[in-house]
Design a protein around this motif. Structure first.
Motif, short mmCIF file in Angstrom:
data_model
loop_
_atom_site.label_atom_id
_atom_site.label_comp_id
_atom_site.label_asym_id
_atom_site.label_seq_id
_atom_site.Cartn_x
_atom_site.Cartn_y
_atom_site.Cartn_z
N SER A 1 0.86 -1.19 0.00
CA SER A 1 0.00 0.00 0.00
C SER A 1 0.90 1.24 0.00
O SER A 1 0.79 2.11 -0.87
CB SER A 1 -0.93 -0.02 1.20
OG SER A 1 -0.17 -0.11 2.38
N SER A 2 1.80 1.29 0.97
CA SER A 2 2.72 2.43 1.06
C SER A 2 3.93 1.95 1.87
O SER A 2 3.76 1.32 2.92
CB SER A 2 2.01 3.59 1.77
OG SER A 2 2.91 4.38 2.51
N THR A 3 5.12 2.26 1.39
CA THR A 3 6.32 1.82 2.12
C THR A 3 6.36 2.50 3.49
O THR A 3 6.79 1.91 4.48
CB THR A 3 7.61 2.11 1.33
OG1 THR A 3 7.63 3.50 0.97
CG2 THR A 3 7.71 1.26 0.07
N ASN A 4 5.90 3.76 3.58
CA ASN A 4 5.86 4.43 4.89
C ASN A 4 4.91 3.70 5.84
O ASN A 4 5.22 3.49 7.01
CB ASN A 4 5.38 5.88 4.74
CG ASN A 4 6.54 6.84 4.54
OD1 ASN A 4 7.51 6.51 3.86
ND2 ASN A 4 6.44 8.03 5.10
N LYS B 1 10.02 22.08 -12.03
CA LYS B 1 9.03 21.02 -12.01
C LYS B 1 9.45 19.98 -10.99
O LYS B 1 10.65 19.66 -10.86
CB LYS B 1 8.92 20.35 -13.39
CG LYS B 1 8.46 21.29 -14.46
CD LYS B 1 8.50 20.56 -15.79
CE LYS B 1 8.72 21.52 -16.94
NZ LYS B 1 9.25 20.86 -18.11
N LYS B 2 8.48 19.41 -10.30
CA LYS B 2 8.80 18.47 -9.22
C LYS B 2 9.34 17.15 -9.76
O LYS B 2 8.78 16.56 -10.67
CB LYS B 2 7.54 18.23 -8.39
CG LYS B 2 7.81 17.38 -7.17
CD LYS B 2 6.95 17.80 -6.03
CE LYS B 2 6.94 16.78 -4.91
NZ LYS B 2 6.17 17.21 -3.76
N ILE B 3 10.44 16.70 -9.15
CA ILE B 3 11.01 15.42 -9.57
C ILE B 3 11.08 14.44 -8.42
O ILE B 3 11.17 13.23 -8.62
CB ILE B 3 12.41 15.65 -10.22
CG1 ILE B 3 12.87 14.39 -10.96
CG2 ILE B 3 13.46 16.10 -9.21
CD1 ILE B 3 13.95 14.63 -11.99
N GLY C 1 0.11 5.16 -2.29
CA GLY C 1 1.28 6.02 -2.02
C GLY C 1 0.82 7.37 -1.47
O GLY C 1 -0.14 7.96 -1.98
N LYS C 2 1.50 7.82 -0.43
CA LYS C 2 1.07 9.06 0.24
C LYS C 2 2.06 10.19 0.00
O LYS C 2 3.28 9.99 0.05
CB LYS C 2 1.01 8.86 1.76
CG LYS C 2 0.09 7.76 2.22
CD LYS C 2 0.01 7.74 3.73
CE LYS C 2 1.37 7.53 4.38
NZ LYS C 2 1.30 7.45 5.84
N GLY C 3 1.53 11.38 -0.21
CA GLY C 3 2.37 12.56 -0.28
C GLY C 3 2.15 13.39 0.97
O GLY C 3 1.41 12.98 1.88
N ARG C 4 2.78 14.56 1.02
CA ARG C 4 2.58 15.43 2.18
C ARG C 4 1.19 16.05 2.11
O ARG C 4 0.56 16.08 1.06
CB ARG C 4 3.66 16.54 2.20
CG ARG C 4 5.03 15.96 2.51
CD ARG C 4 6.10 17.03 2.50
NE ARG C 4 5.81 18.07 3.45
CZ ARG C 4 5.99 19.38 3.21
NH1 ARG C 4 6.44 19.78 2.07
NH2 ARG C 4 5.71 20.27 4.14
N SER C 5 0.72 16.55 3.24
CA SER C 5 -0.58 17.23 3.36
C SER C 5 -1.72 16.40 2.79
O SER C 5 -2.54 16.89 2.02
CB SER C 5 -0.55 18.58 2.62
OG SER C 5 0.55 19.33 3.02
N GLN D 1 5.74 -1.07 -6.69
CA GLN D 1 4.51 -0.29 -6.85
C GLN D 1 3.90 -0.04 -5.49
O GLN D 1 4.07 -0.87 -4.58
CB GLN D 1 3.47 -1.10 -7.61
CG GLN D 1 3.70 -1.21 -9.07
CD GLN D 1 2.63 -2.09 -9.70
OE1 GLN D 1 2.38 -3.21 -9.24
NE2 GLN D 1 2.01 -1.59 -10.75
N GLN D 2 3.16 1.04 -5.35
CA GLN D 2 2.37 1.25 -4.13
C GLN D 2 0.92 1.45 -4.56
O GLN D 2 0.64 2.14 -5.55
CB GLN D 2 2.83 2.51 -3.39
CG GLN D 2 4.29 2.47 -2.95
CD GLN D 2 4.69 3.72 -2.17
OE1 GLN D 2 5.02 3.66 -1.00
NE2 GLN D 2 4.65 4.87 -2.84
N THR D 3 0.02 0.86 -3.78
CA THR D 3 -1.39 1.01 -4.16
C THR D 3 -2.03 2.22 -3.47
O THR D 3 -3.11 2.65 -3.86
CB THR D 3 -2.17 -0.26 -3.80
OG1 THR D 3 -1.89 -0.57 -2.42
CG2 THR D 3 -1.77 -1.43 -4.67
C1 BTN Z 1 5.49 14.72 -1.27
O1 BTN Z 1 4.30 15.01 -1.12
O2 BTN Z 1 6.23 15.42 -1.95
C2 BTN Z 1 6.07 13.50 -0.59
C3 BTN Z 1 5.97 12.28 -1.44
C4 BTN Z 1 6.55 11.05 -0.79
C5 BTN Z 1 6.28 9.79 -1.58
C6 BTN Z 1 7.01 8.61 -1.03
S1 BTN Z 1 6.98 7.21 -2.11
C7 BTN Z 1 7.64 6.20 -0.86
C8 BTN Z 1 7.00 6.61 0.44
N1 BTN Z 1 5.75 5.91 0.65
C9 BTN Z 1 4.70 6.73 0.60
O3 BTN Z 1 3.51 6.37 0.71
N2 BTN Z 1 5.10 7.98 0.40
C10 BTN Z 1 6.53 8.09 0.32
#
Ligand code: BTN
Length: 237
Positions: free
Chosen positions: A10-13, A105-107, A37-41, A33-35
């Protein structure tokens, strides 16, 4: 260093959070792959592409280092990422506190989570996503201007190689950073900062601050031209 790889998670975090008590200091979790994946906020991080990089690093430092040194860890990671890109001859910049941009651009993005139980620090999870091998079509799905290393280089990029360079660079100064804090990397961080002198808009939970980004202090906090000091937030510039 313990390394655990999954084809899909689901997410490595989240994996690290859920298993933190059974995982050692300096464990690396990678997933093809993550099903979820979470970003900030509370944003999501598109993680369906197998040749892209999604990983989390669990750190369980033994001694009780100061809180501001903990915060600076995530800014240290941003600086380390710019150095990794540099090794590919790519000029990467930091958008405070820890977004990595190339050509505006975000990388790459970093999501750091701290696990605390009572007054004990169980560990710090540093989750990193890097756009290594994304197609233009996938990039178009991202909700902000984004790019990918393969597009910049005109060739595909080896995940293992990128990760190895990252880990080497990260552990190079990790211990001294924990002891010395942000001031050790402040000058280098500022050299890579793309936001200083620009008009910025910072969202901090339900508040918004607007001003010119004037400086970064010794703890890595952002100082606006009205002398407002901001610890953490989401920057638009
Ligand atoms: C952001 O919003 O810029 C942070 C993104 C972080 C993504 C990574 S991918 C591996 C790890 N697992 C997650 O669910 N999120 C972080």
């Amino acid at each position: 260093m313990q390394k655990i790889h999954f084809k899909s998670l689901s997410s490595t975090n989240d994996y690290v959070r859920e298993n933190i008590e059974n995982l050692n200091d300096k464990t690396l979790i990678t997933a093809d792959q993550q099903t979820a994946g979470k970003g900030r906020s509370s944003r999501s991080w598109i993680s369906s592409e197998k040749n892209n990089l999604y990983f989390s690093l669990l750190l369980k430092p033994k001694y009780n280092f100061r809180n501001d040194n903990l915060a600076s860890l995530t800014q240290y990671v941003a600086l380390v990422l710019t150095k990794v890109f540099k090794s590919y001859n790519v000029d990467a910049w930091i958008k405070w506190p820890n977004d990595i941009l190339v050509e505006n651009k975000k990388i790459s993005g970093v999501l750091t989570e701290t696990m605390i139980q009572g007054s004990d620090l169980l560990g710090i999870v540093i989750g990193i996503g890097v756009n290594l091998n994304l197609s233009e079509m996938k990039i178009a799905e991202i909700d902000q201007p984004a790019t990918s290393l393969n597009i910049l280089l005109g060739r595909s990029v080896d995940k293992e190689e990128f990760l190895e360079i990252f880990l080497k660079e990260f552990f190079n100064r990790y211990s001294i950073l924990l002891e010395g804090g942000f001031s050790l990397i402040k000058d280098e961080y500022i050299e890579r900062a793309m936001f200083l002198g620009k008009k910025v808009r910072i969202t901090v939970f339900d508040k918004v601050f607007v001003g010119i980004a004037k400086n970064i202090d010794n703890q890595g906090r952002l100082i606006l031209d009205n002398n407002k000091i901001i610890n953490i937030g989401d920057m638009l510039c």
